[in-house]
Design a protein around this motif. Structure first.
Motif: not given
Length: 372
Positions: A194-217
């Motif tokens: 079965a094809q399911v949404t990736c639980n690591e990136c929430g389906g975005r295909g990308r992960i962020i290692t350090r969040a933007c300090p202005h908008c807190s990600g």
């Protein structure tokens, strides 16, 4: 001596090279670091500004075509990459020596809602608000400033949610696909996938290692935007004014519209409106109702309208004054003004007044003891 004809031809060729070598980013009023969303927003703004149907200035159509051609290149990731590295000549080589520009009017139509549904970018929700304005503003025309609280893309990360581009990585769990294939056992010896949404990136295909300090990600920020609402003379009640692409922003969609539904503010004792007609309630005394009168009424724009009655005015009588109503929207002329008269009786009569009225109506003087 170089022949004059050769000089002219050389000049024309040089001009053609300069035009073709125009900076596509400058045409769209962008920097080379502009995001895809910036490019779309710039094209949307400039193509509307220079569309020949709206802009009759000389050179507007040429500018419109130039904007469309710049967008055609910069909105295509492959063409943009070639253009950034090798310029116009690189694009020509990539396309086999010929540039096949799309019809700029078809591009405009597709961008603003035409074309195939599958080619359209997802559009965010629009907002509808009621705005009450003074009837005088709808009579004379005017401009009203107002503010709207909305979400805008973070100006630091441009909606990525990352502190920098180096902090955005392909998700190792799905290799950027946004989905995973999960193997499940149905019963011993038999499995299904079965094809399911990736639980690591929430389906975005990308992960962020350090969040933007202005908008807190969060990718967006709260913002209060100032707008100016233009009210034409004679604007109809309930007319909707659309501020295109000015609703909440998000990296996941193109912003929807802010829609303002305009109505006149109801004021006690003031002018009332019905389409092109204006209504006014005027109060007069018994003496004015019987003997006639002349009065001045100050209109919505400050000019004076004379109210004049020579004979008897019955309570509830409506006088029509032509051409003193609302302006006819997007046309010439005015509607009519309707004056409804309300006659006010005195609370009590003095003996002298009662005697005079009795004599006037009955031919004899009344007796003071008859006073109420």
């Amino acid at each position: 001596m170089v022949p004059a004809t050769l000089l002219v031809l050389t000049s024309l060729l040089l001009l053609a090279v300069l035009v073709s070598a125009a900076d596509l980013y400058k045409i769209l009023e962008l920097s080379r670091s502009a995001s895809d969303k910036d490019i779309r927003a710039a094209y949307k703004r400039l193509s509307k500004k220079y569309h020949p149907d709206k802009n009759k200035d000389e050179g507007a159509e040429e500018k419109f075509v130039e904007i469309a051609q710049a967008y055609e290149v910069l909105s295509d990731s492959t063409k943009r990459r070639i253009y950034d590295r090798h310029g116009e000549e690189g694009l020509k080589a990539h396309e086999g020596g010929q540039q096949h520009h799309a019809n700029p009017f078809d591009m405009f139509s597709n961008f603003f809602g035409g074309g195939h549904p599958g080619q359209q970018t997802r559009r965010g929700p629009s907002s509808l608000s009621e705005m009450e304005v003074n009837l005088a503003d709808m009579y004379t025309g005017g401009s009203i400033d107002f503010m709207v609280k909305k979400k805008i893309l973070c100006d630091h990360c441009r909606g990525s949610g990352a502190a920098s581009s180096d902090d955005i990585h392909t998700c190792p769990g799905c290799n950027g696909a946004g989905v995973k294939l999960v193997r499940q056992q149905i019963f011993p010896g038999m499995f299904s996938q079965a094809q399911v949404t990736c639980n690591e990136c929430g389906g975005r295909g990308r992960i962020i290692t350090r969040a933007c300090p202005h908008c807190s990600g969060q990718k967006v920020l709260d913002h209060t935007q100032h707008y100016s609402l233009e009210i034409p003379r004679g604007m109809p009640e309930g007319q909707e004014v659309v501020f295109e692409g000015e609703a909440d922003e998000s990296p996941d969609w193109d912003a929807g519209d802010i829609v303002m539904r305009v109505r006149s503010r109801r004021e006690k004792g003031g002018f009332r409106r019905k389409e092109h007609g204006l209504y006014w309630r005027e109060t007069i005394g018994v003496d004015e109702a019987l003997l006639g009168f002349e009065k001045n009424l100050t209109h919505l724009d400050g000019h004076v309208v004379q109210l004049k009655r020579a004979g008897i005015t019955q309570p509830g009588f409506v006088q029509t004054i032509q051409g003193e109503g609302m302006p006819v929207y997007e046309a010439t002329g005015y509607g009519d003004l309707y004056i409804e008269y309300n006659v006010v009786l005195p609370q009590k009569l003095s003996p002298e007044m009662r005697s005079k009225l009795s004599e006037a109506f009955h031919g004899h003087a009344g007796h003071p003891k008859d006073e109420l």
